[in-house]
Design an enzyme around this catalytic site. Structure first.
Site, mmCIF file in Angstrom:
data_model
loop_
_atom_site.group_PDB
_atom_site.id
_atom_site.type_symbol
_atom_site.label_atom_id
_atom_site.label_comp_id
_atom_site.label_asym_id
_atom_site.label_seq_id
_atom_site.Cartn_x
_atom_site.Cartn_y
_atom_site.Cartn_z
ATOM 1 N N MET A 25 -12.171 -6.702 -4.448
ATOM 2 C CA MET A 25 -12.448 -5.433 -5.118
ATOM 3 C C MET A 25 -12.236 -4.227 -4.204
ATOM 4 O O MET A 25 -12.887 -3.190 -4.341
ATOM 5 C CB MET A 25 -13.881 -5.426 -5.667
ATOM 6 C CG MET A 25 -14.067 -6.328 -6.881
ATOM 7 S SD MET A 25 -13.137 -5.747 -8.337
ATOM 8 C CE MET A 25 -11.789 -6.959 -8.374
ATOM 9 N N MET A 49 -6.819 -1.703 -4.203
ATOM 10 C CA MET A 49 -5.744 -2.321 -4.972
ATOM 11 C C MET A 49 -6.294 -3.298 -6.007
ATOM 12 O O MET A 49 -5.877 -3.296 -7.174
ATOM 13 C CB MET A 49 -4.771 -3.049 -4.043
ATOM 14 C CG MET A 49 -3.787 -2.152 -3.327
ATOM 15 S SD MET A 49 -2.541 -1.416 -4.423
ATOM 16 C CE MET A 49 -1.525 -2.845 -4.803
ATOM 17 N N GLN A 85 -6.641 -9.125 1.864
ATOM 18 C CA GLN A 85 -5.739 -8.937 2.995
ATOM 19 C C GLN A 85 -4.955 -10.210 3.273
ATOM 20 O O GLN A 85 -5.509 -11.315 3.265
ATOM 21 C CB GLN A 85 -6.534 -8.528 4.229
ATOM 22 C CG GLN A 85 -5.660 -8.070 5.391
ATOM 23 C CD GLN A 85 -6.469 -7.432 6.505
ATOM 24 O OE1 GLN A 85 -7.687 -7.448 6.477
ATOM 25 N NE2 GLN A 85 -5.790 -6.867 7.483
ATOM 26 N N SER A 95 4.469 -3.915 -6.496
ATOM 27 C CA SER A 95 4.853 -2.670 -5.837
ATOM 28 C C SER A 95 4.422 -1.466 -6.662
ATOM 29 O O SER A 95 4.496 -1.472 -7.887
ATOM 30 C CB SER A 95 6.372 -2.619 -5.626
ATOM 31 O OG SER A 95 6.736 -1.378 -5.045
ATOM 32 N N GLY A 96 4.015 -0.432 -5.966
ATOM 33 C CA GLY A 96 3.624 0.812 -6.624
ATOM 34 C C GLY A 96 2.394 1.417 -5.996
ATOM 35 O O GLY A 96 1.953 2.499 -6.389
ATOM 36 N N LYS A 153 10.053 -9.094 -3.105
ATOM 37 C CA LYS A 153 9.210 -7.948 -2.754
ATOM 38 C C LYS A 153 9.454 -7.529 -1.305
ATOM 39 O O LYS A 153 9.473 -6.334 -0.979
ATOM 40 C CB LYS A 153 7.736 -8.308 -2.955
ATOM 41 C CG LYS A 153 6.723 -7.263 -2.460
ATOM 42 C CD LYS A 153 6.931 -5.912 -3.124
ATOM 43 C CE LYS A 153 5.742 -4.969 -2.966
ATOM 44 N NZ LYS A 153 5.150 -4.852 -1.650
ATOM 45 N N HIS A 171 12.607 -5.589 -1.285
ATOM 46 C CA HIS A 171 12.288 -4.285 -1.864
ATOM 47 C C HIS A 171 11.739 -3.360 -0.774
ATOM 48 O O HIS A 171 12.164 -2.212 -0.626
ATOM 49 C CB HIS A 171 11.261 -4.445 -2.988
ATOM 50 C CG HIS A 171 10.566 -3.170 -3.382
ATOM 51 N ND1 HIS A 171 9.538 -2.623 -2.629
ATOM 52 C CD2 HIS A 171 10.750 -2.329 -4.429
ATOM 53 C CE1 HIS A 171 9.125 -1.498 -3.197
ATOM 54 N NE2 HIS A 171 9.838 -1.309 -4.288
ATOM 55 N N ASN A 172 10.788 -3.870 0.005
ATOM 56 C CA ASN A 172 10.175 -3.049 1.043
ATOM 57 C C ASN A 172 11.167 -2.700 2.147
ATOM 58 O O ASN A 172 11.109 -1.605 2.709
ATOM 59 C CB ASN A 172 8.958 -3.751 1.623
ATOM 60 C CG ASN A 172 7.764 -3.704 0.698
ATOM 61 O OD1 ASN A 172 7.904 -3.576 -0.521
ATOM 62 N ND2 ASN A 172 6.578 -3.811 1.252
ATOM 63 N N GLU A 196 13.158 0.027 0.901
ATOM 64 C CA GLU A 196 12.272 1.203 0.933
ATOM 65 C C GLU A 196 12.292 1.854 2.321
ATOM 66 O O GLU A 196 12.344 3.082 2.438
ATOM 67 C CB GLU A 196 10.858 0.760 0.566
ATOM 68 C CG GLU A 196 9.805 1.840 0.563
ATOM 69 C CD GLU A 196 8.428 1.242 0.320
ATOM 70 O OE1 GLU A 196 7.500 1.560 1.098
ATOM 71 O OE2 GLU A 196 8.266 0.446 -0.635
ATOM 72 N N TYR A 197 12.252 1.046 3.380
ATOM 73 C CA TYR A 197 12.339 1.574 4.743
ATOM 74 C C TYR A 197 13.619 2.384 4.915
ATOM 75 O O TYR A 197 13.602 3.498 5.456
ATOM 76 C CB TYR A 197 12.349 0.428 5.756
ATOM 77 C CG TYR A 197 11.004 -0.062 6.221
ATOM 78 C CD1 TYR A 197 10.653 -0.009 7.564
ATOM 79 C CD2 TYR A 197 10.087 -0.601 5.337
ATOM 80 C CE1 TYR A 197 9.420 -0.486 8.018
ATOM 81 C CE2 TYR A 197 8.851 -1.082 5.770
ATOM 82 C CZ TYR A 197 8.532 -1.021 7.105
ATOM 83 O OH TYR A 197 7.326 -1.497 7.545
#
Length: 484
Positions: A16, A19, A81, A134-135, A188, A191-192, A195-196
């Site tokens: 909780m 995210m 995590q 993602s988002g 994913k 994707h990241n 993004e970099y």
């Protein structure tokens, strides 16, 4: 007995923090979902209940209670995590779940960890799904792009739930069943990585315009806002304008000027580069973006090198033409970053036996995720027209983009070098493009050197076979067994 009856949920969320709680709120707000929530520390669960009374959650104080509150097949999304924390939650859930139930890891896990976990959990008869989400915090709450891997059986139950909360682009939910085991987290990761590169390219464009023309951050914000109305329209361009417009309340100066120029990283860009190296795929734009963050985070080295000689920058003569050139260089370099990223996806799919549909990936990146952009439609179209496309940059649309931009792109890279303004992703992307289109590369000399010092052999262009020159002998050529 009636008083003991507990309403059951069709989906649960473990973890909780922001995210997890945002994702749970998103799920609860969609028709047809009832959401069970659990956190190792119940105080966090209670905080979520107190702060969001509008969400009808089923809180649990133990894993046993959490499992009992879920309808079968039980489905739980872990939002904790990455690392040991994730493994601990998986172990706890496998202890209270049954065969056919579904555990979803929605964190930023390394895909090889997901492959390992899926294999271990599968032995219990429970389905394990690694889902890239993602988002950021906003996406989790309002609608992310979701990239789930896992079995077809799990997708039957999970698919409708994820479709209910995903972002929607042009009427389609931004989620698809990517493939088995680690496919979702692999995509994913890529994707990241893209993004970099995207973020670094935007930073280089900003730096070139600011140092080349002397424009203020607010003026450059207007430029980015204008770019966002055209073919460069994207979430990252949009927020760049917002960041550049922000004024620091305490100093009255642009916020960008008081932020320490050291970029952080959570590791997914590094994973992309390491994995691509293992796959033999050049992702030079992504790699240079990762290295740029590394350089930025070496203040002692930068301070020591501050007085090293460099060129004296000449003022830009035609400001408007220069800015348009930077825009075109940004677009062309962006095409290369995506082309390299999709090359890595293709190679990963082949290596790990995943049936990843490239056009579907581009589709689900159109909304919710950080790299959402107008031109992702063009990528979808390119793979629809030619599913076997060997390189995205060779698709007719993107070939035309680069053909139109290449003169400006070359001029901008040259201008950056002459002015001493670092533009590593602009430069490396252009070098990659020229390497692809070269009739001959100096790799022939490299292979000759390798044969000289290590007898690594070489192929010839004029006949079949594998050869070695007797460099330490009479330098005649002999046919050798293929060392590969």
């Amino acid at each position: 007995m009636a008083a003991e009856t507990v309403t059951q949920a069709n989906i649960g969320v473990v973890g909780m923090a922001v995210m997890g709680s945002n994702l749970a709120r998103n799920l609860a707000s969609r028709e047809g979902n009832t959401v069970a929530i659990f956190n190792r520390s119940y105080e966090k669960t209670q905080t979520v209940l107190d702060e969001h009374p509008e969400a009808e959650f089923l809180p649990a104080k133990s894993y046993e209670e959490f499992a009992a509150s879920l309808t079968k097949p039980r489905t739980a999304i872990i939002m904790v995590q990455a690392g040991k924390g994730t493994d601990a939650v998986i172990d706890a859930l496998t202890g209270v779940f049954e065969p056919g139930d579904i555990i979803v890891d929605g964190g930023n896990a390394l895909f090889t960890d997901t492959i390992r976990r899926e294999k271990a959990v599968r032995e219990t008869g429970i389905n394990f799904v690694g889902a890239g989400i993602s988002g950021g915090e906003e996406g989790a709450l309002l609608g992310p792009s979701i990239m789930p891997g896992g079995s077809a059986e799990a997708w039957e139950t999970l698919g409708p739930i994820l479709k209910s909360i995903a972002a929607v682009a042009e009427g389609e939910p931004c989620v698809t069943h990517v493939g088995t085991d680690g496919a979702g987290h692999f995509v994913k990761m890529i994707h990241n990585g893209i993004e970099y590169a995207d973020m670094q390219l935007i930073g280089e464009a900003y730096d070139l315009i600011r140092r080349g023309t002397g424009k203020t951050p607010a003026e450059i914000a207007d430029i980015f806002a204008e770019w966002n109305k055209g073919e460069l329209e994207s979430y990252l361009i949009e927020i760049t304008a917002e960041v550049l417009r922000q004024v620091d309340a305490s100093t009255g100066t642009p916020l960008v000027d008081v932020i320490v120029d050291q970029a952080g990283s959570k590791g997914t860009g590094v994973w992309t580069v390491q994995t691509s190296l293992d796959l033999g795929i050049p992702v030079s734009g992504i790699a240079e973006a990762v290295f740029a963050r590394s350089v930025s985070s070496k203040p002692a080295q930068r301070a020591a090198a501050a007085d090293l000689p460099g060129p004296t920058a000449s003022p830009v003569k035609d400001v408007d033409a220069f800015i348009e050139g930077v825009r075109q260089a940004l677009y062309a370099s962006k095409v290369i970053a995506y082309s390299q990223g999709f090359d890595a996806i293709v190679a990963g799919a082949e290596q790990y036996g995943w049936d990843i549909k490239k056009g579907d990936i581009a589709k689900i990146w159109r909304g919710g995720c950080i790299i959402r952009a107008r031109f992702l439609n063009r990528i979808t179209e390119a793979y629809a027209e030619n599913p076997g496309l060997v390189s995205l940059v060779t698709a007719p649309f993107f070939t035309d983009v680069v053909a139109t931009a290449q003169d400006s792109w070359r001029n901008v890279v040259a201008d950056a070098a002459h002015a001493g303004i670092p533009a590593p992703v602009f430069s490396s992307s252009l070098a990659y493009y020229d390497s692809l289109r070269a009739d001959r590369l100096p790799a022939a000399l490299t292979q000759g050197q390798r044969d000289f010092f290590g007898a690594h052999t070489y192929k010839r262009i004029d006949k079949e076979g594998t050869f070695h020159t007797l460099w330490s002998g009479d330098r005649t050529e002999i046919e050798a067994a293929d060392s590969h």
